[in-house]
Design a protein around this motif. Structure first.
Motif, mmCIF file in Angstrom:
data_model
loop_
_atom_site.group_PDB
_atom_site.id
_atom_site.type_symbol
_atom_site.label_atom_id
_atom_site.label_comp_id
_atom_site.label_asym_id
_atom_site.label_seq_id
_atom_site.Cartn_x
_atom_site.Cartn_y
_atom_site.Cartn_z
ATOM 1 N N UNK A 9 1.087 -1.365 0.360
ATOM 2 C CA UNK A 9 0.413 0.174 -0.163
ATOM 3 C C UNK A 9 0.305 1.309 -0.027
ATOM 4 N N UNK A 10 1.684 1.336 0.599
ATOM 5 C CA UNK A 10 2.574 2.852 1.013
ATOM 6 C C UNK A 10 3.375 2.367 -0.306
ATOM 7 N N UNK A 15 4.061 5.872 -5.303
ATOM 8 C CA UNK A 15 4.276 5.763 -6.846
ATOM 9 C C UNK A 15 2.848 6.495 -7.537
ATOM 10 N N UNK A 16 1.579 7.180 -6.603
ATOM 11 C CA UNK A 16 1.332 8.757 -7.117
ATOM 12 C C UNK A 16 1.118 9.714 -7.039
ATOM 13 N N UNK A 17 2.292 9.349 -5.282
ATOM 14 C CA UNK A 17 2.215 10.485 -5.220
ATOM 15 C C UNK A 17 4.290 10.986 -5.978
ATOM 16 N N UNK A 35 9.870 19.646 -6.904
ATOM 17 C CA UNK A 35 11.131 17.835 -6.326
ATOM 18 C C UNK A 35 11.538 17.263 -5.640
ATOM 19 N N UNK A 36 11.614 18.025 -4.251
ATOM 20 C CA UNK A 36 11.514 17.429 -2.818
ATOM 21 C C UNK A 36 10.151 16.342 -2.773
ATOM 22 N N UNK A 37 9.183 16.525 -3.098
ATOM 23 C CA UNK A 37 7.571 15.266 -3.499
ATOM 24 C C UNK A 37 9.085 14.061 -4.463
ATOM 25 N N UNK A 43 12.076 7.295 -3.118
ATOM 26 C CA UNK A 43 12.946 6.234 -2.848
ATOM 27 C C UNK A 43 12.433 5.765 -1.726
ATOM 28 N N UNK A 44 10.836 6.352 -1.332
ATOM 29 C CA UNK A 44 9.839 6.039 -0.551
ATOM 30 C C UNK A 44 9.533 4.577 -0.865
ATOM 31 N N UNK A 45 8.806 4.940 -2.594
ATOM 32 C CA UNK A 45 8.370 3.316 -3.214
ATOM 33 C C UNK A 45 9.264 2.198 -3.761
ATOM 34 N N UNK A 46 10.915 3.013 -3.646
ATOM 35 C CA UNK A 46 11.555 1.672 -4.313
ATOM 36 C C UNK A 46 11.922 1.280 -2.953
ATOM 37 N N UNK A 47 11.916 1.702 -1.648
ATOM 38 C CA UNK A 47 12.143 0.702 0.054
ATOM 39 C C UNK A 47 11.108 0.126 -0.063
#
Length: 86
Positions: A9-10, A15-17, A35-37, A43-47
């Motif tokens: 889910x995360x 990925x949507x963000x 750019x920050x988003x 990296x959050x979606x990758x992890x």
């Protein structure tokens, strides 16, 4: 009803963000914020995608780190124990 994985889910939400950040970056909206988003959501979606594919369905990154440290400590202990026993 099928139980959903927290990491899956995360990863999907991140990925949507990421896509929203890319769209905001393309239309030059909100200055440097897209750019920050983009960076944080990528990296959050990758992890979390890696955690989901590795089989850690409901845990966070810190518990995975602890599992890895525990495995490493067990391997080092058994290696030293074998050398001392000889």
């Amino acid at each position: 009803m099928k139980a959903s994985s927290r990491n899956k889910s995360i990863a999907i939400i991140s990925g949507q963000f990421f896509l929203i950040g890319l769209a905001a970056f393309q239309i030059d909206a909100l200055g440097i914020l897209p750019i920050f988003i983009i960076v944080i959501s990528f990296f959050t979606s990758l992890i979390h995608g890696w955690l989901y594919l590795s089989g850690y369905k409901g845990t966070d990154a810190f518990s995975v780190y602890q599992d890895g440290a525990k495995t490493k400590a067990t391997a080092l202990y058994s290696g030293f124990k074998r050398k001392i026993g000889k």
